[in-house]
Design a protein around this motif. Structure first.
Motif, mmCIF file in Angstrom:
data_model
loop_
_atom_site.group_PDB
_atom_site.id
_atom_site.type_symbol
_atom_site.label_atom_id
_atom_site.label_comp_id
_atom_site.label_asym_id
_atom_site.label_seq_id
_atom_site.Cartn_x
_atom_site.Cartn_y
_atom_site.Cartn_z
ATOM 1 N N GLU A 1 8.666 -4.311 6.568
ATOM 2 C CA GLU A 1 7.668 -5.003 6.879
ATOM 3 C C GLU A 1 6.695 -4.728 7.904
ATOM 4 O OE1 GLU A 1 7.363 -9.824 8.359
ATOM 5 O OE2 GLU A 1 8.672 -9.280 7.219
ATOM 6 N N SER B 1 2.769 -3.982 7.743
ATOM 7 C CA SER B 1 1.781 -4.564 8.807
ATOM 8 C C SER B 1 1.060 -3.467 9.661
ATOM 9 C CB SER B 1 2.683 -5.515 9.606
ATOM 10 O OG SER B 1 1.898 -5.883 10.448
ATOM 11 N N VAL C 1 2.232 -9.028 3.399
ATOM 12 C CA VAL C 1 3.365 -8.322 3.859
ATOM 13 C C VAL C 1 4.477 -9.066 4.378
ATOM 14 C CG1 VAL C 1 3.533 -7.452 6.340
ATOM 15 C CG2 VAL C 1 1.558 -6.772 5.073
ATOM 16 N N ARG C 2 4.367 -10.238 4.638
ATOM 17 C CA ARG C 2 5.699 -11.073 4.985
ATOM 18 C C ARG C 2 6.442 -11.309 3.589
ATOM 19 N NH1 ARG C 2 1.470 -14.012 8.028
ATOM 20 N NH2 ARG C 2 1.825 -13.440 10.243
ATOM 21 N N GLY D 1 8.165 -8.159 2.826
ATOM 22 C CA GLY D 1 9.370 -8.159 3.784
ATOM 23 C C GLY D 1 10.594 -8.808 3.718
#
Length: 408
Positions: free
Chosen positions: A262, A266, A276-277, A280
């Motif tokens: 993650e 980012s 991204v989250r 991740g």
């Protein structure tokens, strides 16, 4: 339009600022000229520099003007930051050559057309300084006591700090003053290890010209365990495809630890933060999907979409047990060298898969070497021409490193 300060903060870039509120306000109301310096210590940028490059790309996309400063002058001295010993002195010719390589590489990431970005070299002003006038105008503003409290100097006091290196902070501070006067540069950016140098530059502008200037540092590219990223078995992870192949570059990111995915997505890609989250948060086998996306996106930024696609296909061919791909790193060797057989250690050395013969012995003794799927256990094993299938064979080192040998 979103303030780039908020973008950088959300993505985890920002570590320290001289004046957070003022910097955010400045970046929100006008186009700001800012600079990042790169000392030409090699003939290529590496992945540690790439974090700074990504930062400049974010800033330029938000309408700000990057000033890329190559250290043709400071490179003659050498930054003591993070070093236990004095850097090896480089010749002026080597420094000039490395500066040219940096310019070429950075032009791939930033738009230098119509003054949208500036490339400068501090040799243009540092190399022509007169010693006594410089001490009187600039040196008088620096407290030796205060300089010695800087982390970059404190860590060197026991081993010994040369007077040459002691000048580095003053020279970098003078760079900021020069760029402020020449280009109205108001902001210096850099890695968090540059904090002492950056705040001294902003302070010098205030003292000498009576104007405001600011500094901001970014996180260093480290793993979740705090270790610097970008180190491979063969050395640094370079941006130059001749020093680190696109496939090797791709494989590095494909194999990062689950806990680092993650953070890398980012910092090193432009994927939206909600994606991204989401990536991740994947667990177990599913996190491999996120690693493939990370590897593809970072390789695409550095080497282009075509090379990223080739590297991805090569990885899938190997790890999916499909046919060997032409995009896997390879070495061509004359078939005449195999007439009487080639010692396995010689082959591993020729392909740069081992740094030493002792390393090769350890590799074989620990069961980490295979050729075309057959594990090699004999330290005196010889490779014959007959071992090649259609003129090629595949060496596998450990679990993830592949290298193809081709007969010519």
């Amino acid at each position: 339009m979103t303030n780039v300060f908020d973008v950088l903060k959300e993505r985890g870039f920002i570590q320290q600022t001289t004046h957070e509120d003022e910097i955010r306000e400045l970046l929100g109301k006008e186009s700001v000229s800012f600079y990042i310096g790169f000392d030409p210590t090699a003939d290529s940028l590496h992945v540690g520099h790439f974090l700074q490059v990504i930062t400049m790309m974010h800033m330029q996309r938000a309408g700000h003007r990057p000033i890329v400063l190559v250290g043709g002058g400071t490179g003659m001295v050498g930054d003591p930051t993070g070093k236990t010993d004095m850097r090896k002195m480089m010749t002026p010719e080597t420094i000039a050559s490395n500066c040219k390589c940096f310019k070429k590489q950075l032009s791939r990431f930033l738009d230098f057309s119509d003054g949208k970005a500036i490339m400068a070299n501090n040799a243009d002003w540092l190399m022509n300084l007169e010693y006594i006038p410089f001490l009187r105008e600039i040196g008088r503003h620096f407290s030796v006591n205060r300089m010695l409290t800087a982390e970059c100097f404190k860590s060197r006091m026991e081993q010994g700090l040369s007077f040459l290196e002691f000048n580095y902070m003053i020279m970098q501070s003078y760079d900021f003053l020069e760029l402020h006067r020449k280009y109205n540069c108001k902001l210096q950016l850099g890695g968090d290890d540059q904090w002492s140098n950056i705040i001294n530059g902003a302070d010098l502008i205030r003292r000498v010209d009576g104007e405001s200037a600011y500094g901001m540092t970014f996180t260093l590219l480290t793993t979740s365990e705090g270790k610097k990223m970008g180190k491979t078995e063969s050395g640094a992870l370079w941006l130059d495809p001749e020093k680190t192949s696109p496939y090797e570059f791709y494989q590095y990111w494909r194999n990062v630890a689950d806990a680092d995915v993650e953070r890398c997505l980012s910092l090193l890609t432009f994927l939206p933060m909600d994606e991204v989250r989401r990536f991740g948060a994947l667990k177990d086998a599913e996190i491999n999907q996120a690693k493939e996306i990370l590897a593809y996106e970072v390789t695409k930024l550095v080497h282009g979409q075509e090379e990223a696609q080739k590297s991805q296909e090569a990885a899938k061919a190997l790890f999916g047990k499909g046919p060997a791909s032409e995009n896997v790193p390879s070495t061509e060797i004359s078939r005449t060298e195999f007439i009487e057989g080639m010692d396995i250690m010689d082959l591993l050395t020729k392909t740069n898969l081992i740094p030493s013969r002792s390393e090769g012995r350890r590799l074989i003794q620990q069961g980490g070497l295979s050729i075309d799927g057959e594990k090699i256990t004999d330290l005196k094993h010889k490779i014959q021409e007959a071992d090649f299938k259609e003129g090629t064979l595949m060496i596998k080192k450990g679990k993830k490193i592949y290298h193809q040998v081709k007969l010519v």
